[in-house]
Design an enzyme around this catalytic site. Structure first.
Site, short mmCIF file in Angstrom:
data_model
loop_
_atom_site.label_atom_id
_atom_site.label_comp_id
_atom_site.label_asym_id
_atom_site.label_seq_id
_atom_site.Cartn_x
_atom_site.Cartn_y
_atom_site.Cartn_z
N ASN A 161 49.03 32.79 36.40
CA ASN A 161 50.16 33.64 36.81
C ASN A 161 51.41 32.79 36.90
O ASN A 161 51.36 31.58 36.67
CB ASN A 161 49.83 34.35 38.14
CG ASN A 161 49.60 33.36 39.26
OD1 ASN A 161 50.49 32.61 39.63
ND2 ASN A 161 48.38 33.33 39.78
N ASP A 180 43.03 36.89 41.35
CA ASP A 180 42.07 37.77 42.02
C ASP A 180 40.73 37.80 41.28
O ASP A 180 39.70 38.05 41.89
CB ASP A 180 42.64 39.18 42.12
CG ASP A 180 43.80 39.23 43.11
OD1 ASP A 180 43.69 38.56 44.15
OD2 ASP A 180 44.82 39.90 42.84
N LYS A 207 34.53 27.81 22.39
CA LYS A 207 35.74 28.56 22.06
C LYS A 207 35.37 29.91 21.43
O LYS A 207 34.54 29.95 20.51
CB LYS A 207 36.60 27.74 21.10
CG LYS A 207 37.93 28.38 20.84
CD LYS A 207 38.76 27.61 19.82
CE LYS A 207 39.96 28.44 19.43
NZ LYS A 207 40.57 27.99 18.19
N ASP A 225 38.13 35.27 48.41
CA ASP A 225 39.45 35.35 49.05
C ASP A 225 39.54 34.19 50.05
O ASP A 225 38.88 34.18 51.09
CB ASP A 225 39.62 36.70 49.76
CG ASP A 225 41.07 36.90 50.19
OD1 ASP A 225 41.62 35.97 50.83
OD2 ASP A 225 41.64 37.96 49.89
#
Ligand code: CTP
Length: 414
Positions: free
Chosen positions: A221, A289, A298, A316
């Site tokens: 991210n 998440d 690969k 978490d």
């Protein structure tokens, strides 16, 4: 001498021993001397033979209004001030530019000229501003020398990244004189600031996690780690022993912080558990998440269309460290990255994850929070108090959070 705006931190009364080594960046040292002096510092210069190839003693003498020391064996210099006395005559020793060679000599304790003799003899803190060609900077020898010096408490300023005198591009340019002067002023301020978190261990997560798809690809991210790293630095500035568990980021390690580098959420959780016990846990990482059931080889285009990625939920970390246990940190703080209904979602998230405070921020693209330098946050505490901290530098959000943490422990003591 030009006046300095009152917003800049002063160096009034500070005595700086500036060692100028032999790199092209030495040509910037007369400006550096001026910047230090306009903030109120007195500057005494030791110039190496190499340094004198790039800047004249006369120039440095004129801008410092003091003798420039050059020669270990000079009867004149030695009678004016011996190297031991010289090494103790300042509050701080600053090596700028710090070439690969002088860093190597410092790391190995050589004392073959006045500069290195002073550096070996001094009982004062030492800071270095490295300046060299990018390959020299990245060479494992230089990196090992810097790491060794840092482990001995030597402060490292920069270097900057950019075009170099040698025509190459990358990290290795000496930090600008203004930035060095500001760094030094901040360094003095931090050293003398009260240390209310001195007996505390703080654990902080920062940055993104990378979840592998196969040996060459991953899901990630846009987290830069700027907020988490700033929190770690602010807690360390208040005296806490800080362990920073960080996903992959392009940021320098904050000074005085133990950094544990990880990639995946599972590694981040394991590193956090290994760092316990802690008094404070701040979960600022943007943990993925989900993870992919990663292929051992690969993934290939085999004509059968794109592969289906099987996702499973990651642990978490915040919820896990918030759960009641003998190891639960006394104060657990989460972040909440939201794009809408920020406060309502964040209140619910705090309860769901079981943390004591949650710092909610709006990460919708228009705010530029992800990757940017500024943040607007909303702090929600278990005792029902809430506060909005609007449009601040991430470093300022971190400073306020560290102050709030320190107040929390102070109040708890009463
Ligand atoms: N967090 C964590 N481990 C995870 C996911 C999140 O420790 N696997 C922490 C983050 O570091 C942050 C807080 O939980 O402190 C909230 O993260 P956020 O991404 O806002 O929430 P999510 O858990 O992803 O919840 P949602 O999907 O509802 O937004």
């Amino acid at each position: 001498m030009p006046t300095v705006p009152s917003s800049v931190q002063s160096l009034i009364g500070r005595r700086v021993l500036l060692i100028v080594a032999g790199g092209i960046a030495a040509f910037k040292t007369p400006d550096l001397v001026r910047r230090l002096r306009e903030r109120g510092a007195s500057v005494r210069v030791v110039l190496t033979d190499g340094g004198a190839q790039f800047v004249t003693p006369l120039t440095l003498q004129a801008v410092s209004e003091d003798t420039v020391y050059r020669d270990l064996w000079s009867l004149t210099d030695e009678s004016a001030m011996g190297h031991i006395q010289l090494s103790r005559s300042a509050d701080v020793v600053l090596v700028a530019p710090a070439t690969a060679h002088i860093l190597a000599r410092m790391a190995h304790g050589l004392a073959d000229d006045l500069a290195t003799t002073v550096l070996l003899a001094t009982d004062k803190p030492v800071l270095v501003a490295p300046a060299m060609n990018v390959r020299m900077f990245e060479h494992p020898a230089t990196q090992a020398n810097l790491a060794l010096l840092a482990s001995r408490g030597v402060g490292i300023i920069g270097p900057d990244e950019g075009a170099m005198a040698c025509g190459e591009y990358g990290p290795g340019r000496m930090a600008e004189p203004l930035a060095i002067a500001d760094h030094l002023a901040g360094w003095f301020a931090a050293r003398e600031a009260p240390k209310p978190l001195a007996s505390r261990h703080a654990l902080v997560t920062s940055g993104p996690t990378y979840e592998p798809i196969d040996p060459v690809r991953y899901i990630a991210n846009r987290s830069s780690g700027k907020q988490g790293h700033a929190v770690a630095a602010s807690l360390a500035a208040l005296g806490a022993r800080v362990t920073l568990v960080s996903g992959p980021v392009r940021l320098p390690d904050p000074p005085g912080v133990d950094v544990v580098a990880v990639e995946t959420a599972a590694e981040m959780l394991a590193a956090c558990r290994a760092a316990l016990p802690a008094d404070i846990f701040v979960a600022a990482a943007a943990v993925a998440d989900w993870r992919v059931e990663a292929a051992g080889q690969k993934l290939k285009k085999d004509g059968g269309g794109p592969p289906t990625l099987a996702l499973s939920e990651n642990p978490d970390i915040l919820a896990s460290l918030s759960a009641p246990s003998p190891d639960r940190p006394a104060l657990v703080i989460g972040f909440a990255a939201e794009t809408n209904d920020i406060v309502a979602y964040a209140r619910a998230k705090r309860l769901r994850k079981g943390c004591d405070w949650i710092v909610a921020n709006d990460v919708s693209p228009a705010t530029g929070t992800f990757g940017g330098d500024r943040n607007s946050v909303y702090v929600i505490r278990a005792d029902g108090t809430e506060e909005a901290w609007e449009n601040l530098a991430k470093t300022e959000v971190a400073r306020r959070l560290a102050d709030a943490i320190s107040n929390h422990f102070e109040t708890g003591k009463k």
